[in-house]
Design an enzyme around this catalytic site. Structure first.
Site, PDB file in Angstrom:
ATOM      1  N   HIS A   1       0.868  -1.186   0.000  1.00 15.82           N
ATOM      2  CA  HIS A   1       0.000   0.000   0.000  1.00 15.82           C
ATOM      3  C   HIS A   1       0.907   1.238   0.000  1.00 15.82           C
ATOM      4  O   HIS A   1       2.021   1.191   0.536  1.00 15.82           O
ATOM      5  CB  HIS A   1      -0.834  -0.050   1.284  1.00 15.82           C
TER       6      HIS A   1
ATOM      7  N   ASP B   1       2.769  -5.162   8.103  1.00 16.43           N
ATOM      8  CA  ASP B   1       1.550  -4.386   7.904  1.00 16.43           C
ATOM      9  C   ASP B   1       0.374  -5.362   7.957  1.00 16.43           C
ATOM     10  O   ASP B   1       0.113  -6.090   7.000  1.00 16.43           O
ATOM     11  CB  ASP B   1       1.620  -3.658   6.554  1.00 16.43           C
TER      12      ASP B   1
ATOM     13  N   GLN C   1      -4.861  -5.526   6.653  1.00 13.67           N
ATOM     14  CA  GLN C   1      -5.893  -6.389   6.065  1.00 13.67           C
ATOM     15  C   GLN C   1      -6.006  -7.732   6.778  1.00 13.67           C
ATOM     16  O   GLN C   1      -7.085  -8.308   6.850  1.00 13.67           O
ATOM     17  CB  GLN C   1      -5.601  -6.640   4.575  1.00 13.67           C
TER      18      GLN C   1
ATOM     19  N   LYS D   1     -10.484  -1.531  10.280  1.00 12.80           N
ATOM     20  CA  LYS D   1     -10.490  -2.707   9.400  1.00 12.80           C
ATOM     21  C   LYS D   1     -10.785  -3.984  10.185  1.00 12.80           C
ATOM     22  O   LYS D   1     -10.860  -5.065   9.627  1.00 12.80           O
ATOM     23  CB  LYS D   1      -9.154  -2.814   8.670  1.00 12.80           C
TER      24      LYS D   1
ATOM     25  N   CYS E   1      -4.715   2.606  -3.678  1.00 15.25           N
ATOM     26  CA  CYS E   1      -3.454   3.061  -3.064  1.00 15.25           C
ATOM     27  C   CYS E   1      -2.337   2.049  -3.291  1.00 15.25           C
ATOM     28  O   CYS E   1      -1.456   1.882  -2.414  1.00 15.25           O
ATOM     29  CB  CYS E   1      -3.625   3.350  -1.572  1.00 15.25           C
TER      30      CYS E   1
HETATM   31  N1  7TS Z   1      -1.890  -1.083   4.530  1.00 18.11           N
HETATM   32  C1  7TS Z   1      -2.823  -1.837   3.923  1.00 18.11           C
HETATM   33  C2  7TS Z   1      -2.490  -3.231   3.498  1.00 18.11           C
HETATM   34  C3  7TS Z   1      -4.091  -1.315   3.704  1.00 18.11           C
HETATM   35  O1  7TS Z   1      -5.024  -2.070   3.109  1.00 18.11           O
HETATM   36  C4  7TS Z   1      -4.382   0.020   4.104  1.00 18.11           C
HETATM   37  C5  7TS Z   1      -5.701   0.660   3.804  1.00 18.11           C
HETATM   38  C6  7TS Z   1      -3.386   0.727   4.776  1.00 18.11           C
HETATM   39  C7  7TS Z   1      -2.151   0.157   4.946  1.00 18.11           C
HETATM   40  C8  7TS Z   1      -3.639   2.092   5.331  1.00 18.11           C
HETATM   41  O2  7TS Z   1      -4.554   2.003   6.387  1.00 18.11           O
HETATM   42  P1  7TS Z   1      -5.177   3.310   7.070  1.00 18.11           P
HETATM   43  O3  7TS Z   1      -6.222   2.763   7.989  1.00 18.11           O
HETATM   44  O4  7TS Z   1      -4.078   3.988   7.786  1.00 18.11           O
HETATM   45  O5  7TS Z   1      -5.744   4.136   5.958  1.00 18.11           O
HETATM   46  N2  7TS Z   1      -6.364   0.157   2.675  1.00 18.11           N
HETATM   47  C9  7TS Z   1      -7.445   0.696   2.058  1.00 18.11           C
HETATM   48  C10 7TS Z   1      -8.063   0.105   0.966  1.00 18.11           C
HETATM   49  O6  7TS Z   1      -7.733  -0.979   0.465  1.00 18.11           O
HETATM   50  N3  7TS Z   1      -9.081   0.908   0.553  1.00 18.11           N
HETATM   51  O7  7TS Z   1      -9.136   1.965   1.360  1.00 18.11           O
HETATM   52  C11 7TS Z   1      -8.108   1.859   2.303  1.00 18.11           C
END
Ligand code: 7TS
Length: 414
Positions: A131, A208, A211, A234, A372
């Site tokens: 990401h 990370d 997910q 999530k 992203c």
């Molecule tokens: N890493 C992964 C694997 C992610 O899926 C996401 C967010 C992030 C980092 C960042 O997370 P945040 O909570 O700090 O924003 N992924 C997604 C997505 O797939 N669609 O919207 C956000």
């Protein structure tokens, strides 16, 4: 799709689970809502929503500072959530659990703070399926400190090339930062194996788990992970809060990256002494209600069982993969042998945004775009994909609704 476990997971009563999510029971554009954008954010069960309103209605006060009862109750609830997260991740001590705004802030914190301990020429290894939040902070660090960013390739199925990953490791590699499960492909990486390989050259590893945390066990001690980041939203919790786990030996060496209230023991104009862990990394008033909601979300997930959640999602994923394959012109992007909960695809020459718009009119919420992960899109030669992503409350009937809506999209746009 997930590996089979020795003991079969218990079967979930998905109708009863759906009843716990108020938001799912509504119509959009006159059609029943089919929510398939769970990789972006999960919906929240009533217990999570109520944990926050309960806090605001009864206990709201600032934490760690007051002697009055409400402040003590708020502090206890906040610290109880930290203990809850510690147990969930099997960390050795509560002080290794730092609350953040989310995965993004967790990675940036490591890049800013652990990054201070690195020197020009030190290498950071990531993968091609990261990401943007696990790419850009390392590019920023490279600009600031002269560190070098290396990228392990992925194959045509969207799987990490583990041999290439290993070849990129060397004594120069100081940090490996890698996703447990890809958000745009669904691929699950062999994280324990990657950590062991990275440790063999003396690198520390950040996982990370944004997910993966909602359906895969992340046991920081079994994995021997050095840092783990995740986002509450999530895992069925509130937005605006997340976790950075770090081993004490590393966190103790790392300088705080933000100064302010709560992160100090004493301040004079001449000299400030920092607070002990975890407070050293929690400057300012945190998202107290959010942290309490995250604790409630973990309780909720564990009451269902990660294995049972994974088994249910896996059934719907297999069914969905089969059904989508039958749709003419549909190409699934991300066909790893070991994947979960994500169906990314293109539909002939139709732009994914147009697909998403038609689906929305049919009540089906999916995400379209690069998710992203622009390097992943480049790798597969597409500007964007349409992505349906699953949570525990999704059913085969949701997949059927998706397929009906996709046929409509072909009729209207094809
Ligand atoms: N890493 C992964 C694997 C992610 O899926 C996401 C967010 C992030 C980092 C960042 O997370 P945040 O909570 O700090 O924003 N992924 C997604 C997505 O797939 N669609 O919207 C956000």
């Amino acid at each position: 799709m997930s590996a089979t476990t020795a003991t079969p997971a218990k079967r979930l009563d998905v109708d009863a689970i759906r009843a716990e999510f108020p938001i799912l029971h509504q119509q959009v554009h006159g059609k029943p809502l089919v929510y398939l954008d769970n990789a972006a954010t999960k919906q929240k069960p009533r217990s999570v929503i109520e944990s926050q309103s309960h806090y605001y209605e009864r206990d709201n006060a600032n934490i760690h500072r007051g002697v009055h009862l409400l402040s003590c109750r708020a502090t206890d609830a906040y610290e109880a959530a930290r203990a809850r997260v510690r147990k969930f991740l099997n960390a050795a001590e509560d002080a290794e659990i730092l609350f953040t705004r989310g995965t993004t802030e967790g990675i940036n914190r490591v890049a800013r703070s652990y990054g201070e301990l690195l020197s020009a020429g030190d290498e950071i290894l990531i993968s091609h399926m990261e990401h943007h939040s696990n790419i850009v902070p390392w590019q920023m660090l490279a600009k600031r400190k002269g560190t070098v960013l290396k990228v392990a390739p992925i194959d045509d199925a969207g799987q990490l090339d583990v041999a290439a990953f290993e070849r990129l490791l060397s004594p120069k590699t100081k940090l490996v930062s890698i996703v447990h499960q890809s958000n745009s492909l669904g691929t699950i990486n062999p994280i324990a194996e990657l950590i062991a390989k990275a440790h063999a050259v003396g690198a520390v590893v950040l996982v990370d788990a944004a997910q993966s945390c909602s359906h895969l066990k992340v046991d920081v001690r079994a994995l021997d992970a050095d840092f783990v980041v995740l986002s509450s939203h999530k895992i069925y919790g509130p937005t605006g809060v997340g976790v950075l786990y770090g081993k004490r030996a590393l966190l103790d060496r790392m300088p705080p990256d933000e100064g302010g209230g709560d992160m100090i023991l004493s301040v004079t104009f001449e000299k400030t002494i920092y607070n002990k862990l975890p407070h050293k990394f929690e400057a300012g008033t945190p998202n107290i209600a959010g942290v309490i909601g995250l604790g409630a979300a973990i309780d909720w997930v564990e009451s269902k069982g990660l294995d049972a959640i994974a088994a249910h999602e896996d059934d719907v994923l297999r069914y969905g993969t089969q059904k989508l394959t039958e749709i003419p012109g549909l190409r699934i992007i991300g066909t790893a042998a070991h994947k979960a909960s994500v169906l990314s695809f293109t539909l002939g020459d139709i732009h994914p945004h147009d697909v998403g718009t038609v689906l929305d009119m049919e009540g089906v919420a999916i995400r379209t775009g690069h998710h992203c992960t622009q390097p992943v899109m480049d790798r597969f030669g597409v500007p964007a994909t349409a992505r349906a992503s699953l949570a525990v409350y999704n059913t085969r009937a949701d997949v059927d609704a998706l397929c009906v809506a996709l046929h409509k999209a072909i009729e209207v746009l094809g």
